[in-house]
Motif scaffolding. Sequence first.
Motif, PDB file in Angstrom:
ATOM      1  N   PRO A 111       0.989  -1.209   0.091  1.00 25.34           N
ATOM      2  CA  PRO A 111      -0.082   0.241  -0.013  1.00 25.34           C
ATOM      3  C   PRO A 111       0.870   1.182   0.158  1.00 25.34           C
ATOM      4  O   PRO A 111       2.087   1.403   0.538  1.00 25.34           O
ATOM      5  CB  PRO A 111      -0.949  -0.075   1.153  1.00 25.34           C
ATOM      6  N   GLN A 112       0.346   2.328  -0.523  1.00 20.10           N
ATOM      7  CA  GLN A 112       1.172   3.583  -0.803  1.00 20.10           C
ATOM      8  C   GLN A 112       1.387   4.125   0.719  1.00 20.10           C
ATOM      9  O   GLN A 112       2.352   4.759   0.885  1.00 20.10           O
ATOM     10  CB  GLN A 112       0.111   4.628  -1.536  1.00 20.10           C
ATOM     11  N   THR A 113       0.374   3.994   1.719  1.00 24.13           N
ATOM     12  CA  THR A 113       0.701   4.466   3.004  1.00 24.13           C
ATOM     13  C   THR A 113       1.939   3.787   3.607  1.00 24.13           C
ATOM     14  O   THR A 113       2.832   4.866   4.186  1.00 24.13           O
ATOM     15  CB  THR A 113      -0.512   3.886   3.937  1.00 24.13           C
ATOM     16  N   VAL A 114       2.273   2.595   3.144  1.00 22.36           N
ATOM     17  CA  VAL A 114       3.640   2.089   3.671  1.00 22.36           C
ATOM     18  C   VAL A 114       4.666   2.923   3.143  1.00 22.36           C
ATOM     19  O   VAL A 114       5.626   3.200   3.709  1.00 22.36           O
ATOM     20  CB  VAL A 114       3.467   0.590   3.387  1.00 22.36           C
ATOM     21  N   LYS A 115       4.704   3.048   1.883  1.00 25.01           N
ATOM     22  CA  LYS A 115       5.749   3.824   1.079  1.00 25.01           C
ATOM     23  C   LYS A 115       5.850   5.247   1.907  1.00 25.01           C
ATOM     24  O   LYS A 115       6.910   5.760   2.262  1.00 25.01           O
ATOM     25  CB  LYS A 115       5.601   3.873  -0.308  1.00 25.01           C
ATOM     26  N   MET A 116       4.660   6.121   2.030  1.00 20.53           N
ATOM     27  CA  MET A 116       4.790   7.191   2.569  1.00 20.53           C
ATOM     28  C   MET A 116       5.283   7.319   4.072  1.00 20.53           C
ATOM     29  O   MET A 116       6.256   8.114   4.291  1.00 20.53           O
ATOM     30  CB  MET A 116       3.244   7.872   2.553  1.00 20.53           C
ATOM     31  N   LEU A 117       4.991   6.178   4.677  1.00 23.56           N
ATOM     32  CA  LEU A 117       5.499   6.265   6.190  1.00 23.56           C
ATOM     33  C   LEU A 117       7.087   6.098   6.153  1.00 23.56           C
ATOM     34  O   LEU A 117       7.825   6.730   6.849  1.00 23.56           O
ATOM     35  CB  LEU A 117       4.704   5.194   6.994  1.00 23.56           C
ATOM     36  N   MET A 118       7.375   5.236   5.289  1.00 22.07           N
ATOM     37  CA  MET A 118       9.023   4.966   4.998  1.00 22.07           C
ATOM     38  C   MET A 118       9.627   6.171   4.729  1.00 22.07           C
ATOM     39  O   MET A 118      10.840   6.547   5.291  1.00 22.07           O
ATOM     40  CB  MET A 118       9.176   3.590   4.217  1.00 22.07           C
ATOM     41  N   ASN A 119       9.012   6.949   3.733  1.00 22.82           N
ATOM     42  CA  ASN A 119       9.739   8.088   3.447  1.00 22.82           C
ATOM     43  C   ASN A 119       9.708   9.125   4.479  1.00 22.82           C
ATOM     44  O   ASN A 119      10.631   9.967   4.568  1.00 22.82           O
ATOM     45  CB  ASN A 119       8.877   8.978   1.955  1.00 22.82           C
ATOM     46  N   LEU A 120       8.774   9.076   5.302  1.00 17.89           N
ATOM     47  CA  LEU A 120       8.981  10.271   6.573  1.00 17.89           C
ATOM     48  C   LEU A 120       9.799   9.615   7.550  1.00 17.89           C
ATOM     49  O   LEU A 120      10.592  10.651   8.214  1.00 17.89           O
ATOM     50  CB  LEU A 120       7.481  10.045   7.317  1.00 17.89           C
ATOM     51  N   LEU A 121      10.215   8.493   7.758  1.00 16.90           N
ATOM     52  CA  LEU A 121      11.042   7.924   8.844  1.00 16.90           C
ATOM     53  C   LEU A 121      12.421   7.656   8.499  1.00 16.90           C
ATOM     54  O   LEU A 121      13.212   7.733   9.189  1.00 16.90           O
ATOM     55  CB  LEU A 121      10.230   6.652   9.353  1.00 16.90           C
ATOM     56  N   ARG A 122      12.749   7.331   6.840  1.00 23.03           N
ATOM     57  CA  ARG A 122      13.990   6.941   6.577  1.00 23.03           C
ATOM     58  C   ARG A 122      14.974   8.156   7.031  1.00 23.03           C
ATOM     59  O   ARG A 122      14.569   9.492   6.859  1.00 23.03           O
ATOM     60  CB  ARG A 122      13.795   6.907   5.067  1.00 23.03           C
ATOM     61  N   GLU A 123      16.347   7.517   7.451  1.00 26.78           N
ATOM     62  CA  GLU A 123      17.103   8.621   7.752  1.00 26.78           C
ATOM     63  C   GLU A 123      17.729   8.847   6.463  1.00 26.78           C
ATOM     64  O   GLU A 123      18.424   8.258   5.397  1.00 26.78           O
ATOM     65  CB  GLU A 123      18.090   7.788   8.765  1.00 26.78           C
ATOM     66  N   PRO A 124      17.908  10.338   6.246  1.00 25.00           N
ATOM     67  CA  PRO A 124      18.398  10.919   4.769  1.00 25.00           C
ATOM     68  C   PRO A 124      20.114  10.603   4.849  1.00 25.00           C
ATOM     69  O   PRO A 124      20.659  10.529   5.988  1.00 25.00           O
ATOM     70  CB  PRO A 124      18.285  12.402   5.096  1.00 25.00           C
TER      71      PRO A 124
END
Length: 126
Positions: A111-124
């Motif tokens: 689901p897109q929600t999963v991808k969106m959450l990872m984008n928020l949490l991923r360490e740059p």
Amino acid sequence: MLTLADVKTHLKLDPTATDEDALLTGYLAAALGMFRTESKRRWPDVGEPALAKASDPAINPPTLVFLRYADYTVLSPDEQAMADQYILLTLGHWYENRGSVAVGLNVTEVPQTVKMLMNLLREPTL
């Protein structure tokens, strides 16, 4: 940190049924490992040093408010809640779509929600 009971509640499974416990435990470990690898973030250890700030020095004694953990890779309480949802959504997707190939069915992706959450949490990274 999520438990098997949390997973069963999310999947709306009978909490007393144990026939899929091994499968769900494996999915939980895999989703957690995937989160840690992809995000390069982690949950705080017991006693992890945190930074605090005085919210209002006029209050006696000054009230200490959580600012963040000293280690920037440690998830804040709000980020932990988002990470838990990432793991539950990923695990739910795996539970409902167990095979990598679906013959005669519509193939679904994470689901897109999963991808969106990872984008928020991923360490740059650079």
